[in-house]
Design a protein around this motif. Structure first.
Motif, PDB file in Angstrom:
ATOM      1  N   THR A 297       0.870  -1.172   0.000  1.00 55.97           N
ATOM      2  CA  THR A 297       0.000   0.000   0.000  1.00 55.97           C
ATOM      3  C   THR A 297       0.905   1.219   0.000  1.00 55.97           C
ATOM      4  OG1 THR A 297      -0.062   0.273   2.398  1.00 55.97           O
ATOM      5  CG2 THR A 297      -1.665  -1.249   1.437  1.00 55.97           C
ATOM      6  N   LEU A 298       0.308   2.393  -0.172  1.00 54.99           N
ATOM      7  CA  LEU A 298       1.119   3.610  -0.127  1.00 54.99           C
ATOM      8  C   LEU A 298       1.872   3.714   1.188  1.00 54.99           C
ATOM      9  CD1 LEU A 298      -1.322   6.172  -1.754  1.00 54.99           C
ATOM     10  CD2 LEU A 298       0.821   5.346  -2.719  1.00 54.99           C
ATOM     11  N   PHE A 299       1.206   3.296   2.278  1.00 56.38           N
ATOM     12  CA  PHE A 299       1.879   3.407   3.574  1.00 56.38           C
ATOM     13  C   PHE A 299       3.079   2.480   3.668  1.00 56.38           C
ATOM     14  CE2 PHE A 299       2.768   2.002   7.823  1.00 56.38           C
ATOM     15  CZ  PHE A 299       2.981   3.204   8.454  1.00 56.38           C
ATOM     16  N   THR A 300       2.904   1.200   3.298  1.00 53.43           N
ATOM     17  CA  THR A 300       4.023   0.270   3.428  1.00 53.43           C
ATOM     18  C   THR A 300       5.162   0.647   2.502  1.00 53.43           C
ATOM     19  OG1 THR A 300       2.915  -1.228   1.878  1.00 53.43           O
ATOM     20  CG2 THR A 300       2.641  -1.678   4.208  1.00 53.43           C
ATOM     21  N   GLN A 301       4.831   1.178   1.331  1.00 54.66           N
ATOM     22  CA  GLN A 301       5.895   1.627   0.432  1.00 54.66           C
ATOM     23  C   GLN A 301       6.711   2.728   1.092  1.00 54.66           C
ATOM     24  OE1 GLN A 301       3.997   2.720  -3.287  1.00 54.66           O
ATOM     25  NE2 GLN A 301       2.755   0.870  -3.229  1.00 54.66           N
ATOM     26  N   HIS A 302       6.024   3.725   1.658  1.00 61.50           N
ATOM     27  CA  HIS A 302       6.720   4.833   2.316  1.00 61.50           C
ATOM     28  C   HIS A 302       7.522   4.341   3.511  1.00 61.50           C
ATOM     29  CE1 HIS A 302       4.250   8.442   0.621  1.00 61.50           C
ATOM     30  NE2 HIS A 302       4.615   7.589  -0.306  1.00 61.50           N
ATOM     31  N   CYS A 303       6.914   3.456   4.290  1.00 60.47           N
ATOM     32  CA  CYS A 303       7.589   2.949   5.489  1.00 60.47           C
ATOM     33  C   CYS A 303       8.848   2.188   5.113  1.00 60.47           C
ATOM     34  CB  CYS A 303       6.636   2.054   6.278  1.00 60.47           C
ATOM     35  SG  CYS A 303       7.317   1.483   7.829  1.00 60.47           S
ATOM     36  N   ASN A 304       8.747   1.298   4.104  1.00 56.47           N
ATOM     37  CA  ASN A 304       9.892   0.506   3.689  1.00 56.47           C
ATOM     38  C   ASN A 304      11.054   1.385   3.248  1.00 56.47           C
ATOM     39  OD1 ASN A 304       8.800  -1.959   4.247  1.00 56.47           O
ATOM     40  ND2 ASN A 304       8.057  -2.351   2.193  1.00 56.47           N
ATOM     41  N   LEU A 305      10.752   2.470   2.531  1.00 56.90           N
ATOM     42  CA  LEU A 305      11.825   3.319   2.019  1.00 56.90           C
ATOM     43  C   LEU A 305      12.380   4.260   3.086  1.00 56.90           C
ATOM     44  CD1 LEU A 305      10.516   4.161  -1.552  1.00 56.90           C
ATOM     45  CD2 LEU A 305      12.239   2.495  -0.880  1.00 56.90           C
ATOM     46  N   THR A 306      11.504   4.867   3.874  1.00 56.48           N
ATOM     47  CA  THR A 306      11.979   5.806   4.878  1.00 56.48           C
ATOM     48  C   THR A 306      12.863   5.117   5.913  1.00 56.48           C
ATOM     49  OG1 THR A 306       9.976   7.102   4.569  1.00 56.48           O
ATOM     50  CG2 THR A 306      11.240   7.536   6.554  1.00 56.48           C
ATOM     51  N   LEU A 307      12.537   3.889   6.250  1.00 57.92           N
ATOM     52  CA  LEU A 307      13.302   3.144   7.256  1.00 57.92           C
ATOM     53  C   LEU A 307      14.258   2.137   6.621  1.00 57.92           C
ATOM     54  CD1 LEU A 307      10.416   2.383   9.778  1.00 57.92           C
ATOM     55  CD2 LEU A 307      12.073   4.238   9.885  1.00 57.92           C
ATOM     56  N   LEU A 308      14.573   2.325   5.338  1.00 57.47           N
ATOM     57  CA  LEU A 308      15.326   1.307   4.606  1.00 57.47           C
ATOM     58  C   LEU A 308      16.636   0.901   5.286  1.00 57.47           C
ATOM     59  CD1 LEU A 308      15.247  -0.427   2.013  1.00 57.47           C
ATOM     60  CD2 LEU A 308      16.671   1.328   0.939  1.00 57.47           C
ATOM     61  N   PRO A 309      17.502   1.835   5.706  1.00 57.57           N
ATOM     62  CA  PRO A 309      18.752   1.393   6.344  1.00 57.57           C
ATOM     63  C   PRO A 309      18.524   0.498   7.559  1.00 57.57           C
ATOM     64  CG  PRO A 309      18.869   3.729   5.784  1.00 57.57           C
ATOM     65  CD  PRO A 309      17.441   3.307   5.583  1.00 57.57           C
ATOM     66  N   GLN A 310      17.562   0.887   8.430  1.00 58.52           N
ATOM     67  CA  GLN A 310      17.274   0.062   9.612  1.00 58.52           C
ATOM     68  C   GLN A 310      16.695  -1.294   9.216  1.00 58.52           C
ATOM     69  OE1 GLN A 310      16.493   3.321   8.994  1.00 58.52           O
ATOM     70  NE2 GLN A 310      15.660   4.257  10.855  1.00 58.52           N
ATOM     71  N   ILE A 311      15.794  -1.268   8.224  1.00 61.37           N
ATOM     72  CA  ILE A 311      15.150  -2.514   7.795  1.00 61.37           C
ATOM     73  C   ILE A 311      16.188  -3.498   7.264  1.00 61.37           C
ATOM     74  CG2 ILE A 311      13.593  -3.523   6.086  1.00 61.37           C
ATOM     75  CD1 ILE A 311      11.969  -0.908   6.241  1.00 61.37           C
ATOM     76  N   ILE A 312      17.064  -3.010   6.380  1.00 63.05           N
ATOM     77  CA  ILE A 312      18.067  -3.889   5.775  1.00 63.05           C
ATOM     78  C   ILE A 312      19.014  -4.429   6.834  1.00 63.05           C
ATOM     79  CG2 ILE A 312      20.001  -3.980   4.173  1.00 63.05           C
ATOM     80  CD1 ILE A 312      17.294  -3.967   2.810  1.00 63.05           C
ATOM     81  N   ASN A 313      19.459  -3.564   7.736  1.00 63.19           N
ATOM     82  CA  ASN A 313      20.393  -4.008   8.765  1.00 63.19           C
ATOM     83  C   ASN A 313      19.777  -5.065   9.676  1.00 63.19           C
ATOM     84  OD1 ASN A 313      22.616  -2.470   8.006  1.00 63.19           O
ATOM     85  ND2 ASN A 313      21.918  -0.664   9.122  1.00 63.19           N
ATOM     86  N   GLN A 314      18.500  -4.858  10.060  1.00 57.92           N
ATOM     87  CA  GLN A 314      17.836  -5.859  10.902  1.00 57.92           C
ATOM     88  C   GLN A 314      17.649  -7.163  10.142  1.00 57.92           C
ATOM     89  OE1 GLN A 314      14.493  -4.928  13.326  1.00 57.92           O
ATOM     90  NE2 GLN A 314      15.118  -2.818  13.679  1.00 57.92           N
ATOM     91  N   ALA A 315      17.296  -7.052   8.847  1.00 58.25           N
ATOM     92  CA  ALA A 315      17.085  -8.258   8.049  1.00 58.25           C
ATOM     93  C   ALA A 315      18.388  -9.035   7.891  1.00 58.25           C
ATOM     94  CB  ALA A 315      16.521  -7.873   6.683  1.00 58.25           C
ATOM     95  N   ILE A 316      19.499  -8.326   7.655  1.00 50.98           N
ATOM     96  CA  ILE A 316      20.794  -8.989   7.524  1.00 50.98           C
ATOM     97  C   ILE A 316      21.184  -9.663   8.837  1.00 50.98           C
ATOM     98  CG2 ILE A 316      23.266  -8.550   7.235  1.00 50.98           C
ATOM     99  CD1 ILE A 316      22.540  -6.427   5.182  1.00 50.98           C
ATOM    100  N   HIS A 317      20.929  -8.971   9.948  1.00 49.39           N
ATOM    101  CA  HIS A 317      21.302  -9.500  11.265  1.00 49.39           C
ATOM    102  C   HIS A 317      20.570 -10.811  11.560  1.00 49.39           C
ATOM    103  CE1 HIS A 317      22.712  -9.377  15.401  1.00 49.39           C
ATOM    104  NE2 HIS A 317      21.477  -9.571  15.814  1.00 49.39           N
ATOM    105  N   SER A 318      19.320 -10.923  11.089  1.00 46.97           N
ATOM    106  CA  SER A 318      18.527 -12.126  11.390  1.00 46.97           C
ATOM    107  C   SER A 318      18.584 -13.154  10.259  1.00 46.97           C
ATOM    108  CB  SER A 318      17.071 -11.734  11.652  1.00 46.97           C
ATOM    109  OG  SER A 318      16.521 -11.068  10.530  1.00 46.97           O
ATOM    110  N   CYS A 319      19.342 -12.863   9.210  1.00 44.04           N
ATOM    111  CA  CYS A 319      19.378 -13.744   8.042  1.00 44.04           C
ATOM    112  C   CYS A 319      20.166 -15.018   8.349  1.00 44.04           C
ATOM    113  CB  CYS A 319      20.004 -12.998   6.864  1.00 44.04           C
ATOM    114  SG  CYS A 319      19.981 -13.926   5.321  1.00 44.04           S
TER     115      CYS A 319
END
Length: 453
Positions: A297-319
């Protein structure tokens, strides 16, 4: 002085004078208690009761006299000031609590019952009889003025009073009067911090209201009382209004829900927010299946991009298996010149701990940046690196890369780069991911895993 106090102004002056010179004075209080017990003159009783309410806090003789007179009196003009004074001086006194409860139960006069309930709520916070009386008085009232007056009383006793807060929350769900609703919205935002019933009621109101001013007020109140433990349920209830359809047909509601869910996103870790959005433990109405799509949705798109550095780092940490690569996310919306971003990309790399160059040897264009990456970054940096370019959608100054620059970056032998775009560009040779992809984080991780092999 007391017996001659006939006018309202004279009574006010007398009360003020005694409050100033005799507060807590046992001799004066004893004299007034004797006077109120012996007198039958209404003005004297009225003024004496008011004076005792100002100077005799906790005095057992004064409390006992007022309780007895309340029990014996039938005159409303005298009874009300006695009740009000008892509410000021008898905090926690069992006899006063019992006397006011008895008065509420026996009286049929709504004004007396309201004054008694108000006093009882003060001397015994959360008293069930007081709470029930206010609820009944509100439900029985038929004019807006009476309801507003009772709401004012409820506002005074609501802090920490779960029963009254629940009643106000239920009123917001059931009541249609706009002025009353606005008062309740304000009250809940003032007295109901962390209260689940209030949070649920405000979220439901935002989901359903068509009044733009009420939406603004409700959003403000909900943000004031929202706490992290209630974010998951709030997200579950509001996400249905964050669809593209609501954005198109009812933007004020979309905007209100966006703001609240964004507040929740700031309170939660990304993993908790992701869980709340995609796999909520509870829907807003447990008896109704949640049919909101978990996709983009528009919200999840915005959220994913605005928080992208944190999201990627957390995803890598738990990968699993773990990734041995430093991912540097670069927000190009902050670049001043996208026709030659070499210097700003270098600064982002330096800020991320990559090798520095002296001031006279900085990479000033794409060619020199390519040389820096191939020599300094690849040979001197201890970690493998990958770059992801994106644009923060909340930045009003965001701009698009031109294709020629992206294709120049695509020719770099190192580090591997990707860009997140709102839509695919067929003439761009750089690795592309779509901001609209509901599985954006997953596909980015898959790309990073492929780089390991």
């Amino acid at each position: 002085m007391l017996e001659g106090s006939n006018s309202h102004e004279r009574q006010q002056s007398t009360v003020h004078l005694f409050k100033k010179i005799a507060t807590g004075n046992p001799d004066v209080i004893a004299s007034l208690v004797k006077l109120i017990n012996d007198s039958t003159e209404q003005n004297t009783l009225h003024v004496t009761a008011r004076v005792l309410g100002e100077i005799a806090v906790g005095n057992l003789d004064a409390i006992a006299s007022l309780v007895k007179l309340i029990h014996d009196s039938t005159d409303q003009d005298t009874l009300c000031p006695m009740v009000q004074s008892l509410g000021k001086i008898a905090i926690g006194n069992a006899d006063a609590i019992a006397g006011l409860t008895k008065l509420i139960n026996k009286s049929t006069n709504p004004d007396i019952r309201r004054v008694a309930a108000s006093a009882l709520a003060v001397i015994d916070p959360g008293n069930a009889s007081a709470n029930a009386t206010f609820v009944q008085l509100f439900n029985d009232s038929r004019d807006e003025e009476s309801r507003e007056s009772i709401l004012w009383d409820l506002r005074r006793i609501a802090p920490g009073n779960a029963s009254i807060i629940s009643f106000l929350a239920q009123l917001l769900k059931d009541f249609q009067d706009e002025k009353i609703c606005r008062s309740i919205i304000f009250d809940l935002g003032t007295v109901a911090s962390g209260n689940a019933d209030a949070i649920i009621a405000l979220a439901q109101f935002i989901n359903e209201s068509k009044n733009i001013y009420h939406l603004v007020d409700a959003t403000y109140s909900l943000e004031k009382i929202l706490t992290p433990e209630h974010c998951t349920r709030t997200i579950a209830s509001l996400k249905r209004s964050l669809s593209n359809e609501v954005h198109h047909n009812n933007f004020p509601r979309f905007d209100a829900c966006y703001e609240i869910v964004w507040t929740c996103a700031e309170m939660l870790s990304y993993s908790d927010f992701y869980q709340a959005w995609h796999y909520p433990a509870l829907t807003y109405h447990p008896e109704v299946e949640d049919t909101t799509p978990a996709g983009s949705t528009l919200f999840t798109q915005h959220c994913n991009l605005t928080l992208l550095p944190q999201i990627i780092n957390q995803a890598i940490h738990s990968c699993k298996p773990s990734l041995n690569r430093q991912v540097i996310c670069i927000d190009s919306s902050r670049f001043s010149d996208l026709s030659n971003p070499a210097g700003q990309i270098y600064m982002e790399l330096e800020n991320a701990g990559c090798p520095e160059r002296d001031f006279n040897n900085l990479p000033e264009d794409i060619g020199k940046l390519q040389t820096y990456c191939a020599k300094d970054l690849r040979k001197q940096h201890s970690n493998l690196v990958a770059l992801i370019l994106y644009e923060d959608p909340t930045n009003a100054s965001r701009q698009a890369f031109n294709t020629a620059v992206l294709n120049q970056l695509a020719r770099f032998s190192y580090p591997p780069m990707a860009i997140i775009l709102p839509e695919r560009r067929n003439d761009c040779h750089l690795q592309q991911f779509l901001a609209t992809d509901p599985n954006l984080v997953t596909v980015v991780l898959q790309w990073l895993q492929r780089l390991e092999h």
